[in-house]
Design a protein around this motif. Structure first.
Motif, PDB file in Angstrom:
ATOM      1  N   LEU A 111       2.642   3.287   0.147  1.00 17.36           N
ATOM      2  CA  LEU A 111       3.154   4.999   0.017  1.00 17.36           C
ATOM      3  C   LEU A 111       2.614   5.774   0.930  1.00 17.36           C
ATOM      4  CD1 LEU A 111       3.482   4.828  -3.916  1.00 17.36           C
ATOM      5  CD2 LEU A 111       5.551   4.924  -2.104  1.00 17.36           C
ATOM      6  N   VAL A 112       1.254   5.736   1.054  1.00 21.50           N
ATOM      7  CA  VAL A 112       0.541   6.580   1.894  1.00 21.50           C
ATOM      8  C   VAL A 112       0.955   6.258   3.506  1.00 21.50           C
ATOM      9  CG1 VAL A 112      -1.786   7.091   3.010  1.00 21.50           C
ATOM     10  CG2 VAL A 112      -1.239   6.790   0.553  1.00 21.50           C
ATOM     11  N   GLY A 113       1.145   5.018   3.679  1.00 22.61           N
ATOM     12  CA  GLY A 113       1.778   4.519   4.972  1.00 22.61           C
ATOM     13  C   GLY A 113       3.303   5.084   5.281  1.00 22.61           C
ATOM     14  N   ALA A 114       4.197   5.234   4.165  1.00 25.59           N
ATOM     15  CA  ALA A 114       5.450   5.475   4.361  1.00 25.59           C
ATOM     16  C   ALA A 114       5.316   7.157   4.564  1.00 25.59           C
ATOM     17  CB  ALA A 114       6.223   5.387   3.074  1.00 25.59           C
ATOM     18  N   TYR A 115       4.538   7.926   3.871  1.00 30.22           N
ATOM     19  CA  TYR A 115       4.377   9.318   3.888  1.00 30.22           C
ATOM     20  C   TYR A 115       3.646   9.708   5.423  1.00 30.22           C
ATOM     21  CZ  TYR A 115       1.386  13.421   4.625  1.00 30.22           C
ATOM     22  OH  TYR A 115       0.917  14.588   4.968  1.00 30.22           O
ATOM     23  N   ASP A 116       3.129   8.937   6.001  1.00 26.92           N
ATOM     24  CA  ASP A 116       2.064   9.079   7.217  1.00 26.92           C
ATOM     25  C   ASP A 116       3.351   8.776   8.136  1.00 26.92           C
ATOM     26  OD1 ASP A 116      -0.312   9.550   9.017  1.00 26.92           O
ATOM     27  OD2 ASP A 116       0.367   7.435   9.822  1.00 26.92           O
ATOM     28  N   ALA A 117       3.981   7.875   8.183  1.00 29.78           N
ATOM     29  CA  ALA A 117       5.185   7.287   9.260  1.00 29.78           C
ATOM     30  C   ALA A 117       6.176   8.510   9.294  1.00 29.78           C
ATOM     31  CB  ALA A 117       5.688   5.875   8.743  1.00 29.78           C
ATOM     32  N   ALA A 118       6.445   9.107   8.135  1.00 28.18           N
ATOM     33  CA  ALA A 118       7.544  10.141   8.182  1.00 28.18           C
ATOM     34  C   ALA A 118       7.127  11.363   8.861  1.00 28.18           C
ATOM     35  CB  ALA A 118       7.975  10.344   6.699  1.00 28.18           C
ATOM     36  N   VAL A 119       5.993  11.675   8.496  1.00 24.29           N
ATOM     37  CA  VAL A 119       5.485  12.885   9.176  1.00 24.29           C
ATOM     38  C   VAL A 119       5.275  12.849  10.620  1.00 24.29           C
ATOM     39  CG1 VAL A 119       3.470  14.443   9.367  1.00 24.29           C
ATOM     40  CG2 VAL A 119       4.023  13.613   6.999  1.00 24.29           C
ATOM     41  N   HIS A 120       4.792  11.490  10.978  1.00 23.06           N
ATOM     42  CA  HIS A 120       4.591  11.470  12.608  1.00 23.06           C
ATOM     43  C   HIS A 120       5.714  11.313  13.273  1.00 23.06           C
ATOM     44  CE1 HIS A 120       0.212  10.426  11.917  1.00 23.06           C
ATOM     45  NE2 HIS A 120       0.240  10.536  13.209  1.00 23.06           N
ATOM     46  N   GLU A 121       6.990  10.825  12.501  1.00 16.81           N
ATOM     47  CA  GLU A 121       8.381  10.863  13.059  1.00 16.81           C
ATOM     48  C   GLU A 121       8.651  11.970  13.455  1.00 16.81           C
ATOM     49  OE1 GLU A 121      11.733   9.144  14.839  1.00 16.81           O
ATOM     50  OE2 GLU A 121       9.573   8.204  14.501  1.00 16.81           O
ATOM     51  N   VAL A 122       8.628  13.108  12.392  1.00 14.02           N
ATOM     52  CA  VAL A 122       9.033  14.461  12.552  1.00 14.02           C
ATOM     53  C   VAL A 122       8.219  15.254  13.640  1.00 14.02           C
ATOM     54  CG1 VAL A 122       8.914  16.396  11.178  1.00 14.02           C
ATOM     55  CG2 VAL A 122       9.697  14.672   9.970  1.00 14.02           C
ATOM     56  N   GLU A 123       6.893  15.022  13.771  1.00  5.88           N
ATOM     57  CA  GLU A 123       6.140  15.529  14.719  1.00  5.88           C
ATOM     58  C   GLU A 123       6.703  15.002  15.991  1.00  5.88           C
ATOM     59  OE1 GLU A 123       1.743  16.224  12.351  1.00  5.88           O
ATOM     60  OE2 GLU A 123       2.219  14.361  13.513  1.00  5.88           O
ATOM     61  N   ARG A 124       6.811  13.555  16.182  1.00 10.53           N
ATOM     62  CA  ARG A 124       7.571  13.502  17.644  1.00 10.53           C
ATOM     63  C   ARG A 124       8.719  13.946  18.036  1.00 10.53           C
ATOM     64  NH1 ARG A 124      11.217  10.373  19.393  1.00 10.53           N
ATOM     65  NH2 ARG A 124      11.998   9.949  17.241  1.00 10.53           N
TER      66      ARG A 124
END
Length: 462
Positions: A111-124
């Motif tokens: 779940l932490v990984g899913a959160y981190d991936a979503a945030v990094h995709e938004v930042e990109r």
């Protein structure tokens, strides 16, 4: 004998009025002379040509907005706004779910990984969009606002993660952590697990509230801004289309009238300067008609495109409500206080299907598993009540599967809407090259012809 008051016989009281009438008559006579009329006609023609040049230049943006290329740009930027909105909502769902599980739970890492991936995709996506928006200061400001608010959100979530327990190392080649490690009482073990859960839940509620009231609002504002540019194009274009045709026609008519008057008044052949200006104005009219040639077909197709964009936006908002509702469930179950408040937030989103219905609609969920006992399960004294409730609401549980199914349906609908809008945009006629700049230069040459031609006649009378 009575004193003389000036009102007696022999006093001419009408003399001043007569003199004023004579002066006005002489002024009118002067204005009726051929030199004066030449000056007035020249001033009118130069003003009309200046208006034609202004219309030719100012109508460019409106003339090209409904073309395929510009419409495609608007739809592409709207797609980016939708990706930002959905990525933020996904990040909030994953972050809210993290705090349902203890730090030692294996599912917490994913779940932490899913959160981190979503945030990094938004930042990109934000970085790429800001690079492409250098020529659009308004959109660039909106993107910068989202980026700044995303940083605030990440800081709050990181504070919650640090309080909840040790930060996990995410699997992958980078071996990175979702947040920068910091010295906290939670990581040094100074507080017990129950106290850390209370504080982490408070951080999670703060982060989710900030997401819904600030971040998602800004992302929806970006979506509205991008689509509004295309939706307003049709209304903005109509006055400019009329002006692009009527103003040159009016100028050309004025040139013809002055040419005919001057020929009759002076009994000379056609004035070369006015003839040149008339030909130039006719060329300007042809250029502007060519620049707007695509617009009637685009205008005919646009209402259907507008309805498709509205449907796309409604689906987008419905998907956002579903994701926010799932976060409400996670926060209500994970909160140590006020689970009823989160349940009230969830109920206001109108996500549950009618239990009496045979089959729930695609955008609604079966809320049978979300019983009244699920929301306050953390405070329940029943053995394993909280564990059973968590298993129910996460993606593998019955309620979790209902959310996943509804999200899949909405994503499929959104994809279909996107393809429909893209097809309609591809069917729009491509906007031709706008000749407004060239037309303005031709108009200036026409004005020079007017001045030169009328100056010659004026000097002859002088």
């Amino acid at each position: 004998m009575a004193p003389h008051t000036g009102d007696g016989h022999g006093t001419d009281r009408s003399a001043p009025a007569t003199r004023r009438r004579r002066r006005a008559g002489r002024l009118r006579d002067a204005l009726r002379t051929t030199p004066a009329l030449i000056v007035v006609g020249g001033a009118v023609l130069v003003a009309a040509l200046a208006a034609t040049a202004a219309v030719a230049v100012q109508s460019r943006a409106s003339a090209t907005t409904l073309g395929e290329r510009s419409a495609e740009t608007a739809v592409r930027t709207s797609t980016t706004a939708r990706e930002i909105y959905q990525g933020l909502a996904d990040a909030d769902v994953a972050a809210s779910a993290v705090f349902l599980l203890p730090p030692t739970e294996d599912r917490r890492v994913s779940l932490v990984g899913a959160y981190d991936a979503a945030v990094h995709e938004v930042e990109r996506t934000l970085t790429d969009s800001m690079g492409n928006a250098v020529d659009d200061p308004d959109r660039l400001t909106r993107l910068a606002t989202i980026a700044a608010r995303l940083k605030v959100y990440r800081d709050v979530v990181c504070a919650a993660l640090r309080v909840a327990g040790p930060l996990p190392t995410l699997p992958g080649a980078e071996q990175r952590r979702p947040c920068t490690p910091a010295e906290t009482t939670a990581e040094t073990g100074a507080e017990d697990a129950a106290a850390r859960a209370v504080l982490a839940s408070a951080y999670a509620r703060e982060a989710s509230h900030y997401m819904s009231t600030e971040l998602l609002t800004a992302a929806q504002g970006l979506w509205n801004y991008d689509t509004r540019r295309l939706l307003e194009a049709r209304a903005d274009a109509r006055p400019w289309l009329a002006a692009s045709v009527l103003v040159p026609l009016g100028t050309l008519a004025a040139l013809v009238v002055v040419q005919v008057w001057l020929r009759r008044r002076t009994r000379r052949r056609l004035n070369a300067g006015l003839l040149l200006a008339s030909l130039g104005t006719a060329a300007v009219l042809a250029m502007l008609v060519s620049s707007w040639w695509h617009w009637p077909d685009a205008d005919r197709r646009f209402p259907e495109l507008e309805r498709a964009i509205d449907a796309q936006s409604a689906t987008q908002q419905r998907l956002g409500s579903l994701l926010a509702g799932r976060a409400d469930v996670y926060l209500g179950l994970g909160a140590s206080v006020d689970p009823a408040g989160h349940k009230a937030d969830f109920d206001r989103r109108d996500l549950c299907a009618d239990p009496a219905g045979q089959e729930p609609p695609r955008d609604r969920i079966d809320c049978t598993a979300l019983t009244e006992a699920v929301w306050p399960a953390r405070q329940s004294r029943t053995p394993n009540a909280f564990r059973d409730a968590v298993d129910t609401v996460l993606s593998e549980g019955s309620a979790g599967r209902a959310f996943v199914t509804a999200e899949g349906h909405l994503l499929a609908d959104l994809t279909a809407r996107n393809e429909e809008v893209s097809r309609m945009v591809a069917d729009l006629p491509e906007a031709p090259r706008h000749l407004g700049g060239t037309a303005a230069w031709v108009t200036l040459l026409a004005a020079a012809g007017v001045v030169a031609g009328l100056r010659q006649r004026y000097l002859e009378y002088q």
